[in-house]
Design a protein around this motif. Structure first.
Motif, PDB file in Angstrom:
ATOM      1  N   VAL A  82       0.866  -1.167   0.000  1.00 56.41           N
ATOM      2  CA  VAL A  82       0.000   0.000   0.000  1.00 56.41           C
ATOM      3  C   VAL A  82       0.910   1.227   0.000  1.00 56.41           C
ATOM      4  O   VAL A  82       1.845   1.315   0.796  1.00 56.41           O
ATOM      5  N   THR A  83       0.643   2.152  -0.899  1.00 54.77           N
ATOM      6  CA  THR A  83       1.437   3.366  -0.974  1.00 54.77           C
ATOM      7  C   THR A  83       1.222   4.196   0.287  1.00 54.77           C
ATOM      8  O   THR A  83       0.097   4.310   0.767  1.00 54.77           O
ATOM      9  N   VAL A  84       2.311   4.735   0.796  1.00 55.62           N
ATOM     10  CA  VAL A  84       2.207   5.553   2.004  1.00 55.62           C
ATOM     11  C   VAL A  84       2.665   6.976   1.728  1.00 55.62           C
ATOM     12  O   VAL A  84       3.468   7.220   0.833  1.00 55.62           O
ATOM     13  N   ARG A  85       2.131   7.885   2.498  1.00 51.43           N
ATOM     14  CA  ARG A  85       2.532   9.293   2.430  1.00 51.43           C
ATOM     15  C   ARG A  85       3.896   9.448   3.107  1.00 51.43           C
ATOM     16  O   ARG A  85       4.340   8.551   3.818  1.00 51.43           O
ATOM     17  N   PRO A  86       4.527  10.594   2.948  1.00 50.43           N
ATOM     18  CA  PRO A  86       5.804  10.832   3.645  1.00 50.43           C
ATOM     19  C   PRO A  86       5.679  10.688   5.171  1.00 50.43           C
ATOM     20  O   PRO A  86       6.638  10.353   5.842  1.00 50.43           O
ATOM     21  N   SER A  87       4.465  10.911   5.698  1.00 56.87           N
ATOM     22  CA  SER A  87       4.255  10.772   7.140  1.00 56.87           C
ATOM     23  C   SER A  87       4.206   9.318   7.578  1.00 56.87           C
ATOM     24  O   SER A  87       4.257   9.026   8.767  1.00 56.87           O
ATOM     25  N   GLY A  88       4.069   8.404   6.609  1.00 57.03           N
ATOM     26  CA  GLY A  88       3.979   6.984   6.938  1.00 57.03           C
ATOM     27  C   GLY A  88       2.560   6.456   6.923  1.00 57.03           C
ATOM     28  O   GLY A  88       2.345   5.247   7.016  1.00 57.03           O
ATOM     29  N   ARG A  92      -5.427   6.292   1.448  1.00 55.89           N
ATOM     30  CA  ARG A  92      -6.731   5.682   1.730  1.00 55.89           C
ATOM     31  C   ARG A  92      -7.254   4.833   0.567  1.00 55.89           C
ATOM     32  O   ARG A  92      -7.783   3.755   0.778  1.00 55.89           O
ATOM     33  N   GLU A  93      -7.116   5.318  -0.639  1.00 60.24           N
ATOM     34  CA  GLU A  93      -7.638   4.591  -1.804  1.00 60.24           C
ATOM     35  C   GLU A  93      -6.972   3.229  -1.960  1.00 60.24           C
ATOM     36  O   GLU A  93      -7.612   2.245  -2.308  1.00 60.24           O
ATOM     37  N   ASP A  94      -5.664   3.162  -1.713  1.00 55.85           N
ATOM     38  CA  ASP A  94      -4.950   1.885  -1.790  1.00 55.85           C
ATOM     39  C   ASP A  94      -5.452   0.932  -0.705  1.00 55.85           C
ATOM     40  O   ASP A  94      -5.601  -0.264  -0.929  1.00 55.85           O
ATOM     41  N   GLY A  95      -5.674   1.470   0.482  1.00 56.57           N
ATOM     42  CA  GLY A  95      -6.189   0.651   1.572  1.00 56.57           C
ATOM     43  C   GLY A  95      -7.588   0.139   1.284  1.00 56.57           C
ATOM     44  O   GLY A  95      -7.905  -1.021   1.563  1.00 56.57           O
ATOM     45  N   GLU A  96      -8.419   0.997   0.717  1.00 54.10           N
ATOM     46  CA  GLU A  96      -9.784   0.579   0.387  1.00 54.10           C
ATOM     47  C   GLU A  96      -9.792  -0.476  -0.705  1.00 54.10           C
ATOM     48  O   GLU A  96     -10.695  -1.315  -0.758  1.00 54.10           O
ATOM     49  N   ALA A 122      -6.181  -3.846   7.440  1.00 54.10           N
ATOM     50  CA  ALA A 122      -6.874  -3.308   6.263  1.00 54.10           C
ATOM     51  C   ALA A 122      -7.720  -2.091   6.644  1.00 54.10           C
ATOM     52  O   ALA A 122      -7.743  -1.090   5.914  1.00 54.10           O
ATOM     53  N   TYR A 123      -8.420  -2.164   7.762  1.00 52.16           N
ATOM     54  CA  TYR A 123      -9.188  -1.004   8.225  1.00 52.16           C
ATOM     55  C   TYR A 123      -8.252   0.189   8.446  1.00 52.16           C
ATOM     56  O   TYR A 123      -8.570   1.317   8.072  1.00 52.16           O
ATOM     57  N   ASP A 124      -7.113  -0.061   9.054  1.00 49.53           N
ATOM     58  CA  ASP A 124      -6.168   1.014   9.307  1.00 49.53           C
ATOM     59  C   ASP A 124      -5.679   1.619   7.997  1.00 49.53           C
ATOM     60  O   ASP A 124      -5.597   2.837   7.867  1.00 49.53           O
ATOM     61  N   ALA A 125      -5.372   0.766   7.030  1.00 44.59           N
ATOM     62  CA  ALA A 125      -4.912   1.258   5.724  1.00 44.59           C
ATOM     63  C   ALA A 125      -6.011   2.048   5.019  1.00 44.59           C
ATOM     64  O   ALA A 125      -5.721   2.985   4.275  1.00 44.59           O
TER      65      ALA A 125
END
Length: 150
Positions: A82-88, A92-96, A122-125
């Motif tokens: 899952v792609t993450v932001r610089p913040s880690g 959301r779209e990848d997680g969904e 998965a919910y967290d992502a």
């Protein structure tokens, strides 16, 4: 490791707060003033609630970390990236996009703690922290029950 240090510092600070409030509560309880006694009772109740909340969160963190290490050792962590932001934080779209797979796995076998843990990830992502914590709590409960029943 920095998270553990942060948790330890917060736990020590809360324990210090509880000790100081308990001291003040005792002083108020031993006063002859009815308002002081009422405040003393309040000062005893609030730290008890704080200690309970601290214990609950620490137990959750320890249990979640233990299950995460166990699942990783067994090779059961999700393999999707899952792609993450610089913040880690995950995007959301990848997680969904990966969420339905794990939701369906829990629907197939609701007694499997591993499926519940992966659903929590998965919910967290997907950005739903409240449901992520609920799913991980369910995973902890089911794994504990499975261990107790042998």
């Amino acid at each position: 490791m920095t998270t553990r240090i942060g948790v330890a510092v917060m736990a020590v600070l809360l324990a210090l707060y509880i000790a100081l409030v308990a001291q003040r509560a005792w002083l108020l309880l031993t006063s002859a003033d009815p308002a002081g006694i009422a405040l003393g009772v309040g000062l005893i109740i609030l730290p008890v609630i704080a200690a309970w909340a601290l214990w609950r969160e620490l137990a959750f963190g320890i249990g979640a970390e233990r299950l995460g290490r166990r699942l990783e050792a067994e090779g059961g962590l999700p393999s999707e990236s899952v792609t993450v932001r610089p913040s880690g934080r995950p995007i959301r779209e990848d997680g969904e996009a990966v969420f339905p797979t794990y939701r369906d796995a829990v629907a197939e076998d609701p007694t499997d703690w591993q499926a519940w843990y992966r659903l929590g990830l998965a919910y967290d992502a997907a950005g739903d922290r409240r449901r992520a914590r609920q799913a991980v709590r369910e995973a902890i409960r089911r794994e504990r029950n499975a261990r107790a029943n042998g």
